[in-house]
Scaffold this active site. Sequence first.
Site, PDB file in Angstrom:
ATOM      1  N   GLY A   9       0.797  -1.223   0.000  1.00  0.00           N
ATOM      2  CA  GLY A   9       0.000   0.000   0.000  1.00  0.00           C
ATOM      3  C   GLY A   9       0.831   1.276   0.000  1.00  0.00           C
ATOM      4  O   GLY A   9       0.283   2.373  -0.122  1.00  0.00           O
ATOM      5  N   PRO A  13       7.170   7.543  -5.393  1.00  0.00           N
ATOM      6  CA  PRO A  13       7.190   8.506  -6.502  1.00  0.00           C
ATOM      7  C   PRO A  13       7.971   7.923  -7.687  1.00  0.00           C
ATOM      8  O   PRO A  13       9.042   7.321  -7.510  1.00  0.00           O
ATOM      9  CB  PRO A  13       7.906   9.724  -5.899  1.00  0.00           C
ATOM     10  CG  PRO A  13       7.694   9.595  -4.419  1.00  0.00           C
ATOM     11  CD  PRO A  13       7.710   8.109  -4.150  1.00  0.00           C
ATOM     12  N   ALA A  14       7.426   8.098  -8.893  1.00  0.00           N
ATOM     13  CA  ALA A  14       8.008   7.432 -10.062  1.00  0.00           C
ATOM     14  C   ALA A  14       9.415   7.926 -10.400  1.00  0.00           C
ATOM     15  O   ALA A  14      10.202   7.193 -10.992  1.00  0.00           O
ATOM     16  CB  ALA A  14       7.087   7.632 -11.260  1.00  0.00           C
ATOM     17  N   LEU A  15       9.736   9.158 -10.024  1.00  0.00           N
ATOM     18  CA  LEU A  15      11.057   9.710 -10.359  1.00  0.00           C
ATOM     19  C   LEU A  15      11.818  10.025  -9.087  1.00  0.00           C
ATOM     20  O   LEU A  15      11.293  10.708  -8.201  1.00  0.00           O
ATOM     21  CB  LEU A  15      10.854  10.978 -11.205  1.00  0.00           C
ATOM     22  CG  LEU A  15      12.071  11.791 -11.595  1.00  0.00           C
ATOM     23  CD1 LEU A  15      13.102  10.958 -12.347  1.00  0.00           C
ATOM     24  CD2 LEU A  15      11.643  12.966 -12.478  1.00  0.00           C
ATOM     25  N   GLY A  16      13.041   9.520  -9.011  1.00  0.00           N
ATOM     26  CA  GLY A  16      13.872   9.772  -7.831  1.00  0.00           C
ATOM     27  C   GLY A  16      15.274  10.177  -8.232  1.00  0.00           C
ATOM     28  O   GLY A  16      15.624  10.195  -9.418  1.00  0.00           O
ATOM     29  N   LEU A  17      16.090  10.497  -7.232  1.00  0.00           N
ATOM     30  CA  LEU A  17      17.483  10.898  -7.476  1.00  0.00           C
ATOM     31  C   LEU A  17      18.416   9.747  -7.096  1.00  0.00           C
ATOM     32  O   LEU A  17      18.363   9.251  -5.970  1.00  0.00           O
ATOM     33  CB  LEU A  17      17.834  12.126  -6.616  1.00  0.00           C
ATOM     34  CG  LEU A  17      19.274  12.634  -6.761  1.00  0.00           C
ATOM     35  CD1 LEU A  17      19.455  13.373  -8.097  1.00  0.00           C
ATOM     36  CD2 LEU A  17      19.656  13.566  -5.599  1.00  0.00           C
ATOM     37  N   GLY A  18      19.276   9.321  -8.027  1.00  0.00           N
ATOM     38  CA  GLY A  18      20.297   8.315  -7.733  1.00  0.00           C
ATOM     39  C   GLY A  18      21.490   8.954  -7.045  1.00  0.00           C
ATOM     40  O   GLY A  18      21.756  10.148  -7.236  1.00  0.00           O
ATOM     41  N   ASP A  43      17.451   7.586  -3.808  1.00  0.00           N
ATOM     42  CA  ASP A  43      17.942   6.208  -3.826  1.00  0.00           C
ATOM     43  C   ASP A  43      19.357   6.157  -3.230  1.00  0.00           C
ATOM     44  O   ASP A  43      20.276   6.778  -3.756  1.00  0.00           O
ATOM     45  CB  ASP A  43      17.980   5.678  -5.266  1.00  0.00           C
ATOM     46  CG  ASP A  43      18.394   4.220  -5.290  1.00  0.00           C
ATOM     47  OD1 ASP A  43      17.569   3.375  -4.893  1.00  0.00           O
ATOM     48  OD2 ASP A  43      19.551   3.920  -5.657  1.00  0.00           O
ATOM     49  N   TYR A  48      27.489   2.974  -1.266  1.00  0.00           N
ATOM     50  CA  TYR A  48      27.814   4.243  -1.931  1.00  0.00           C
ATOM     51  C   TYR A  48      28.669   5.149  -1.035  1.00  0.00           C
ATOM     52  O   TYR A  48      29.218   6.148  -1.491  1.00  0.00           O
ATOM     53  CB  TYR A  48      26.544   4.986  -2.389  1.00  0.00           C
ATOM     54  CG  TYR A  48      25.672   4.208  -3.350  1.00  0.00           C
ATOM     55  CD1 TYR A  48      26.159   3.086  -4.030  1.00  0.00           C
ATOM     56  CD2 TYR A  48      24.349   4.573  -3.578  1.00  0.00           C
ATOM     57  CE1 TYR A  48      25.348   2.359  -4.894  1.00  0.00           C
ATOM     58  CE2 TYR A  48      23.542   3.851  -4.451  1.00  0.00           C
ATOM     59  CZ  TYR A  48      24.040   2.742  -5.093  1.00  0.00           C
ATOM     60  OH  TYR A  48      23.227   2.025  -5.950  1.00  0.00           O
ATOM     61  N   LYS A  77      20.024  -0.001   0.700  1.00  0.00           N
ATOM     62  CA  LYS A  77      20.262  -1.391   0.275  1.00  0.00           C
ATOM     63  C   LYS A  77      21.255  -2.109   1.184  1.00  0.00           C
ATOM     64  O   LYS A  77      22.253  -1.508   1.609  1.00  0.00           O
ATOM     65  CB  LYS A  77      20.780  -1.411  -1.165  1.00  0.00           C
ATOM     66  CG  LYS A  77      19.962  -0.526  -2.106  1.00  0.00           C
ATOM     67  CD  LYS A  77      20.369  -0.642  -3.555  1.00  0.00           C
ATOM     68  CE  LYS A  77      19.712   0.454  -4.388  1.00  0.00           C
ATOM     69  NZ  LYS A  77      20.516   1.682  -4.536  1.00  0.00           N
ATOM     70  N   HIS A 110      20.834  -5.771  -2.125  1.00  0.00           N
ATOM     71  CA  HIS A 110      21.464  -5.056  -3.247  1.00  0.00           C
ATOM     72  C   HIS A 110      21.806  -5.977  -4.426  1.00  0.00           C
ATOM     73  O   HIS A 110      21.570  -5.633  -5.578  1.00  0.00           O
ATOM     74  CB  HIS A 110      22.718  -4.336  -2.732  1.00  0.00           C
ATOM     75  CG  HIS A 110      23.151  -3.174  -3.561  1.00  0.00           C
ATOM     76  ND1 HIS A 110      23.792  -2.079  -3.042  1.00  0.00           N
ATOM     77  CD2 HIS A 110      23.034  -2.934  -4.890  1.00  0.00           C
ATOM     78  CE1 HIS A 110      24.048  -1.209  -4.014  1.00  0.00           C
ATOM     79  NE2 HIS A 110      23.610  -1.713  -5.143  1.00  0.00           N
TER      80      HIS A 110
END
Length: 316
Positions: A9, A13-18, A43, A48, A77, A110
Amino acid sequence: MKTLELRGGTKMPALGLGTWKSEPEEVYSAVRAALELGYRHIDCAAIYQNEEDVGRALNDAFTAGDAKREEVWVTSKLWNDSHAPEQVRPALETSLRKLGLDYLDLYLIHWPVALRHGVALPTGPEDFIPLSEVPLESTWAFMLEVSGQGLAKSVGVSNFSEGMIERVSEATGRAPEANQVELHPYLQQDALVAACKRLGVVVTAYSPLGSPDSAAMMGRRDEVPLLANPTISSIAEAHGATTGQVLIAWAIARGTSVIPKSVNPARIAENFAAADLTLSAGDMAAIAALDQHRRMVDGSFWFLGETYSPETLWDD
Ligand code: NDP
């Protein structure tokens, strides 16, 4: 912003920042700029090595009133060295501490690859643990447990094939809610995307711009970089858009979420505006013809020795 609803549920959001390859000193301003522009999806990953800086940016943005915690979707991750059941919760807690958050929106396994505890990147065959010793099913069962404990609202996987998703789902009775995989016009993976849809798994497209800044690291030569592909360029020209925007709009039009990385404020804004670009059926058909099944992140770093191979990692 369009959202994708996960089985539990929650709405991603469809667009994110890597944030992979974003240097710690750059990622702070990138995340602040993104949140000011309206991005509500970031993300991250333990590997990282910039979660503290992302966390500082998130919390400063919350304090400044740029966004509220509950409005921002944060993914992180589990690194490959923490697949053993007793390591899953401590790894998640470390990410939460670095990010300065008390829950994640999404926590992913990951890679379907296990490394000895403490190994960031392998340097020899002795760094690997076979999946027969640390089965994905047991790691997945503990991902479900930490989710139940409230540390992550949703849990999922990354770089998983259809077969791997089916195996962990059958073993635990619960399918991952999301699978984050490489997707762009040179690697469209229609069968995997369709399988995830059938299994109720939301798909996120990584390296959507062809990951130009990983070419040297991956030992890759991008003869025709995706961002300079003539078909993409002519579609971009027809819409008065940039090639990057066409690639992002394509991913959203396919029903996936997409996480382009940038540390450049102008490109962060350019990429965000791609959510308003609508491609025609003709554009989609022209892009469909570009598939080369070509990976930018081919997993070759996991193939030192014989524990993992392209055959065991990918369904190819
Ligand atoms: P992308 O395909 O997002 O490409 C990033 C590169 O494109 C950077 O060099 C960036 O430069 C440049 N760029 C960004 N926007 C534009 C634009 N509009 N025009 C031209 N160039 C642009 O690559 P990534 O591999 O980083 O993938 C995106 C994200 O996906 C990662 O950062 C990470 O969060 C995730 N990911 C997950 C993986 C997994 O195993 N789950 C594996 C790989 C990625 P600049 O920063 O200077 O703008």
